[in-house]
Design an enzyme around this catalytic site. Structure first.
Site, mmCIF file in Angstrom:
data_model
loop_
_atom_site.group_PDB
_atom_site.id
_atom_site.type_symbol
_atom_site.label_atom_id
_atom_site.label_comp_id
_atom_site.label_asym_id
_atom_site.label_seq_id
_atom_site.Cartn_x
_atom_site.Cartn_y
_atom_site.Cartn_z
ATOM 1 N N ASN A 8 6.999 5.242 -9.058
ATOM 2 C CA ASN A 8 8.000 4.889 -8.054
ATOM 3 C C ASN A 8 8.666 3.597 -8.527
ATOM 4 O O ASN A 8 8.082 2.521 -8.417
ATOM 5 C CB ASN A 8 7.286 4.691 -6.700
ATOM 6 C CG ASN A 8 8.213 4.202 -5.612
ATOM 7 O OD1 ASN A 8 9.431 4.129 -5.797
ATOM 8 N ND2 ASN A 8 7.638 3.845 -4.464
ATOM 9 N N LYS A 10 11.111 2.056 -7.362
ATOM 10 C CA LYS A 10 11.660 1.249 -6.257
ATOM 11 C C LYS A 10 13.065 0.756 -6.610
ATOM 12 O O LYS A 10 13.783 1.423 -7.343
ATOM 13 C CB LYS A 10 10.695 0.120 -5.888
ATOM 14 C CG LYS A 10 9.278 0.667 -5.603
ATOM 15 C CD LYS A 10 8.376 -0.305 -4.919
ATOM 16 C CE LYS A 10 6.989 0.344 -4.730
ATOM 17 N NZ LYS A 10 6.057 -0.507 -4.030
ATOM 18 N N HIS A 88 7.244 6.260 2.870
ATOM 19 C CA HIS A 88 6.652 5.125 2.154
ATOM 20 C C HIS A 88 6.534 3.947 3.122
ATOM 21 O O HIS A 88 7.409 3.736 3.968
ATOM 22 C CB HIS A 88 7.525 4.756 0.950
ATOM 23 C CG HIS A 88 6.834 3.790 0.042
ATOM 24 N ND1 HIS A 88 6.737 2.449 0.332
ATOM 25 C CD2 HIS A 88 6.177 3.970 -1.121
ATOM 26 C CE1 HIS A 88 6.038 1.851 -0.622
ATOM 27 N NE2 HIS A 88 5.691 2.747 -1.519
ATOM 28 N N GLU A 90 7.124 0.945 2.832
ATOM 29 C CA GLU A 90 8.284 0.044 2.830
ATOM 30 C C GLU A 90 9.416 0.612 3.695
ATOM 31 O O GLU A 90 10.204 -0.143 4.267
ATOM 32 C CB GLU A 90 8.749 -0.205 1.378
ATOM 33 C CG GLU A 90 7.760 -1.124 0.660
ATOM 34 C CD GLU A 90 7.664 -0.926 -0.837
ATOM 35 O OE1 GLU A 90 8.552 -0.291 -1.424
ATOM 36 O OE2 GLU A 90 6.678 -1.415 -1.419
ATOM 37 N N GLU A 158 -1.721 5.579 0.615
ATOM 38 C CA GLU A 158 -1.393 4.253 0.087
ATOM 39 C C GLU A 158 -1.702 3.195 1.145
ATOM 40 O O GLU A 158 -0.868 2.933 2.020
ATOM 41 C CB GLU A 158 0.101 4.169 -0.256
ATOM 42 C CG GLU A 158 0.568 5.151 -1.297
ATOM 43 C CD GLU A 158 1.834 4.648 -1.985
ATOM 44 O OE1 GLU A 158 1.762 4.349 -3.172
ATOM 45 O OE2 GLU A 158 2.864 4.516 -1.313
ATOM 46 N N GLY A 164 1.480 -3.375 -4.135
ATOM 47 C CA GLY A 164 2.148 -4.525 -4.754
ATOM 48 C C GLY A 164 1.354 -5.812 -4.671
ATOM 49 O O GLY A 164 1.892 -6.891 -4.915
ATOM 50 N N SER A 202 -1.522 -0.625 -6.227
ATOM 51 C CA SER A 202 -2.047 -1.433 -7.335
ATOM 52 C C SER A 202 -2.833 -0.626 -8.366
ATOM 53 O O SER A 202 -3.825 -1.119 -8.917
ATOM 54 C CB SER A 202 -2.878 -2.599 -6.785
ATOM 55 O OG SER A 202 -2.049 -3.463 -6.023
#
Ligand code: PGA
Length: 241
Positions: A8, A10, A88, A90, A158, A164, A202
């Site tokens: 991904n 991003k 996701h 985010e 996730e 991250g 991660s």
């Protein structure tokens, strides 16, 4: 089932970066066929990424029409995408997307003949209060389209606190959560036993082997490390053939 190694990217890089990264990934993965590879570039860079399976990072809840700024699932399919992410964290956090929105997007993706990678995961507070699986269960129940099968949906677990941060979940936590998700999928979907459950948060070359060779871990969704072709490829190589 082959494990899915999905990058991904991003909202990173310029067009030249996308072209270079795509080329490096394509060359480096050509001989490694015991896993399925996938890259998800920013939507504007999708046409620059070729000869490697690719996917969208998100799509509109709408079909065609007056939806300024949106990109539809059909448009992604037209640009040769086989997959699209939805839900996701985010998107859930920064764009206020709830489970119903995620389900609508997954339906758009499936209707456009792609596979939806539905992302779920708990926050640190939810984990520390002992509610991790309850949160994930609810996200899956409410985000899964009625028509979902193991060919049209992948679940990406996730944990939000692992994304991250450099701090992946422990092998033990991942194994437990993926086993619980497997049981839930078996009860929800006829082909639930074969639906891929991939882990994200991660993942890097140093932890890939311990995480990706667990029974119910059917691949990885990789953010930061997917921007470096060598790291991304090393993660796939860590999967036992
Ligand atoms: P990360 O991101 O690998 O940088 O933690 C994973 C993701 O957001 O899919």
């Amino acid at each position: 089932m082959k494990k899915l190694i999905a990058g991904n990217w991003k909202m990173n890089g310029q067009s030249s970066d996308a072209i270079l990264l795509c080329r490096a990934v394509r060359l480096g993965t050509k001989e490694i066929t015991h896993v399925d590879w996938l890259v998800c570039p920013p939507s504007i860079h999708i046409p620059l990424v070729n000869d490697i399976p690719k996917g969208g990072q998100d799509c509109s809840i709408y079909g065609e029409g007056a939806h300024t700024g949106d990109v539809s699932a059909v448009m992604l399919r037209d640009m040769m995408c086989d997959y699209c992410l939805c839900g996701h964290s985010e998107r859930r956090q920064n764009h206020g997307e709830d489970n119903e929105t995620v389900r609508n997007k997954a339906e758009q993706i499936i209707n456009a003949q792609m596979t939806a990678i539905i992302c779920v995961g708990e926050t640190l507070d939810e984990r520390e209060s002992g509610n991790a699986f309850n949160v994930v269960e609810r996200q899956i129940r409410e985000s899964m389209p009625q028509s979902a099968t193991s060919d049209t949906v992948v679940i990406a677990y996730e944990p939000v606190w692992a994304i991250g941060t450099g701090k992946a979940a422990t092998t033990c936590d991942v194994e437990k959560m993926h086993n619980q998700i497997r049981e839930l999928l078996k009860s929800l979907v006829a082909s639930g036993e074969h639906m891929r459950i991939i882990y994200g948060g991660s993942v890097k070359p140093s932890n890939a082997s311990e995480l990706l060779n667990l029974d119910n871990v059917n691949g990885a969704l990789i953010g930061g490390a997917s921007l470096n072709a060598d790291d991304f490829i090393a993660i796939g190589q860590a999967v036992k053939s």
